[in-house]
Design a protein around this motif. Structure first.
Motif, short mmCIF file in Angstrom:
data_model
loop_
_atom_site.label_atom_id
_atom_site.label_comp_id
_atom_site.label_asym_id
_atom_site.label_seq_id
_atom_site.Cartn_x
_atom_site.Cartn_y
_atom_site.Cartn_z
N ALA A 182 -1.34 -6.23 -3.78
CA ALA A 182 -1.51 -6.92 -2.08
C ALA A 182 -1.01 -5.57 -1.50
CB ALA A 182 -0.55 -7.93 -2.14
N TRP A 183 -0.05 -4.75 -1.88
CA TRP A 183 0.19 -3.42 -1.08
C TRP A 183 -1.05 -2.74 -0.94
CZ3 TRP A 183 1.92 -1.35 2.89
CH2 TRP A 183 3.52 -1.43 3.50
N GLY A 184 -1.73 -2.50 -2.26
CA GLY A 184 -2.62 -1.79 -2.69
C GLY A 184 -3.82 -1.77 -1.45
N ARG A 185 -4.04 -3.29 -1.40
CA ARG A 185 -5.38 -3.64 -0.49
C ARG A 185 -4.97 -3.42 0.92
NH1 ARG A 185 -5.30 -7.84 -4.06
NH2 ARG A 185 -3.86 -9.17 -3.10
N ILE A 186 -3.74 -3.49 1.24
CA ILE A 186 -3.40 -3.17 2.84
C ILE A 186 -3.48 -1.64 2.94
CG2 ILE A 186 -1.26 -2.90 4.26
CD1 ILE A 186 -0.11 -5.43 2.99
N GLN A 221 -4.68 -9.78 8.31
CA GLN A 221 -4.93 -9.53 9.68
C GLN A 221 -5.57 -8.16 10.37
OE1 GLN A 221 -0.75 -9.34 11.42
NE2 GLN A 221 -0.08 -10.61 9.56
N SER A 222 -6.10 -8.34 11.57
CA SER A 222 -6.73 -7.23 12.09
C SER A 222 -6.25 -7.05 13.44
CB SER A 222 -8.20 -7.61 12.40
OG SER A 222 -9.13 -6.25 12.69
N PRO A 223 -5.74 -5.87 13.86
CA PRO A 223 -5.46 -4.87 12.94
C PRO A 223 -4.31 -5.22 12.07
CG PRO A 223 -4.49 -4.13 15.05
CD PRO A 223 -5.28 -5.31 15.39
N THR A 224 -4.05 -4.62 10.91
CA THR A 224 -3.07 -4.60 9.93
C THR A 224 -1.85 -3.89 10.51
OG1 THR A 224 -4.52 -4.64 7.92
CG2 THR A 224 -2.37 -4.36 7.65
N PRO A 225 -0.41 -4.60 10.43
CA PRO A 225 0.48 -3.98 11.02
C PRO A 225 0.81 -2.74 10.27
CG PRO A 225 0.87 -6.41 10.78
CD PRO A 225 -0.44 -6.20 10.09
N PRO A 226 1.39 -1.86 11.02
CA PRO A 226 2.07 -0.46 10.22
C PRO A 226 2.81 -0.86 9.28
CG PRO A 226 2.77 -0.65 12.43
CD PRO A 226 1.83 -1.88 12.43
N GLU A 249 -9.31 2.91 5.17
CA GLU A 249 -10.64 2.71 5.57
C GLU A 249 -10.69 2.71 7.45
OE1 GLU A 249 -11.55 -0.97 3.99
OE2 GLU A 249 -11.97 0.00 1.87
N ALA A 250 -9.80 2.29 7.84
CA ALA A 250 -9.57 2.36 9.48
C ALA A 250 -9.17 3.72 9.84
CB ALA A 250 -8.61 1.33 9.89
N GLY A 251 -8.84 4.75 9.08
CA GLY A 251 -8.57 6.05 9.48
C GLY A 251 -7.15 6.28 10.05
N ARG A 252 -6.34 5.21 9.43
CA ARG A 252 -4.89 5.13 10.04
C ARG A 252 -3.81 5.86 9.03
NH1 ARG A 252 -3.61 -0.88 11.11
NH2 ARG A 252 -1.59 -0.12 11.84
N MET A 253 -4.50 6.29 7.85
CA MET A 253 -3.56 6.78 6.78
C MET A 253 -4.42 7.90 5.97
SD MET A 253 -1.60 5.13 3.71
CE MET A 253 -0.23 4.37 4.75
N ARG A 254 -3.86 8.87 5.69
CA ARG A 254 -4.70 10.14 5.00
C ARG A 254 -5.16 9.12 3.81
NH1 ARG A 254 -0.76 14.61 3.52
NH2 ARG A 254 -2.56 15.20 1.97
N ALA A 255 -6.45 9.66 3.21
CA ALA A 255 -7.18 8.98 2.33
C ALA A 255 -7.19 9.77 0.94
CB ALA A 255 -8.52 8.85 2.63
N ASP A 256 -6.40 10.87 0.71
CA ASP A 256 -6.10 11.60 -0.10
C ASP A 256 -5.27 11.31 -1.31
OD1 ASP A 256 -4.55 12.76 1.41
OD2 ASP A 256 -4.67 14.78 0.54
N VAL A 257 -4.57 10.08 -0.82
CA VAL A 257 -3.41 9.52 -1.86
C VAL A 257 -3.96 8.42 -2.38
CG1 VAL A 257 -0.90 8.94 -1.83
CG2 VAL A 257 -1.67 10.99 -0.52
N PRO A 258 -3.92 8.11 -3.68
CA PRO A 258 -4.14 6.69 -4.21
C PRO A 258 -3.38 5.72 -3.49
CG PRO A 258 -3.98 8.50 -5.99
CD PRO A 258 -3.23 9.10 -4.73
N PRO A 259 -4.15 4.48 -3.37
CA PRO A 259 -3.10 3.32 -2.45
C PRO A 259 -2.15 2.77 -3.35
CG PRO A 259 -5.37 2.92 -2.37
CD PRO A 259 -5.51 4.28 -3.23
N ASP A 260 -2.16 2.92 -4.84
CA ASP A 260 -1.12 2.41 -5.49
C ASP A 260 0.06 3.38 -5.77
OD1 ASP A 260 -0.21 0.68 -7.89
OD2 ASP A 260 -0.03 2.37 -9.03
N HIS A 261 -0.11 4.68 -5.30
CA HIS A 261 1.03 5.71 -5.02
C HIS A 261 1.75 5.21 -4.06
CE1 HIS A 261 -0.78 9.00 -7.63
NE2 HIS A 261 -0.86 7.81 -8.32
#
Length: 209
Positions: A143-147, A80-85, A153-165
């Motif tokens: 799947a969650w990691g890709r979200i 989806q675009s944008p992805t729901p929070p 990438e959209a700047g909606r979440m801090r990028a210094d935390v690994p997606p898998d965490h």
């Protein structure tokens, strides 16, 4: 002999899985016999064994089905675009999963949370089930990691935390919420949604006196 329609076969399989889920949620895996499942489903042994060879196959099918639904829901959300929070996404997926099993009740309460806890208790003794759960869990994490990557990438979440965490944390929140329902009784999904929303709203700033 008239051919049996696919719709009939699917409905019968659903009937057996729902009966098994209720039995497992009520008495646990080891205390449930196939005779219990036959009685709950109100079917003959031949009708049930046409679909499933025994309890192990039944519980594996139930787990695979649930995890497949959850994974598909998250993968659809990722497109989806944008992805729901996260708060809305978790609430939507969990609500859908619970709604699909809302007819399964024990003493007036949803049976699904109790079933989940029973499945967890069986994992250490059942290597086949553990493998099914591990595969499904890995897929949901991915799947969650890709979200999360899409958020970053959209700047909606801090990028210094690994997606898998983040993925592991969100899954832990959902599993914990389900465990609470099993232990303490039903609670609306909005409780989890609102709690996540409040945590997401925190800032580093201290309130002014």
């Amino acid at each position: 002999m008239a051919r049996v329609s696919q719709a009939h076969l699917d409905a019968r399989r659903r009937q057996i899985l729902d009966a098994a889920a209720l039995c497992f949620a009520r008495n646990g895996f080891h205390a449930t016999s196939m005779q219990d499942v036959l009685k709950e489903a109100d079917l003959s042994a031949g009708a049930v064994y046409r679909y499933f060879s025994g309890k192990e196959e039944l519980i594996a099918a139930i787990v695979s089905e649930v995890l497949g639904e959850v994974r598909a829901a998250f993968e659809a959300a990722a497109g989806q675009s944008p992805t729901p929070p996260p708060d809305e996404l978790v609430a939507t997926v969990l609500s859908r999963t619970l709604a699909q099993r809302e007819s399964l009740t024990l003493d007036g309460a949803p049976a699904f949370p109790r079933l989940v806890v029973q499945v967890w208790s069986e994992i250490p003794r059942n290597d086949e089930l553990a493998a099914v759960l591990r595969e499904g869990y890995t897929a949901v994490r991915a799947a969650w990691g890709r979200i999360v990557q899409a958020y970053q990438e959209a700047g909606r979440m801090r990028a210094d935390v690994p997606p898998d965490h983040v993925a592991r944390t969100m899954i832990a929140g959902v599993l914990g919420f389900i465990a609470q329902q099993s232990l303490f009784g039903p609670a609306p999904v909005e409780v989890l949604r609102d709690g996540l929303r409040a945590l997401m709203s925190m800032t580093d700033a201290e309130p002014k006196a």
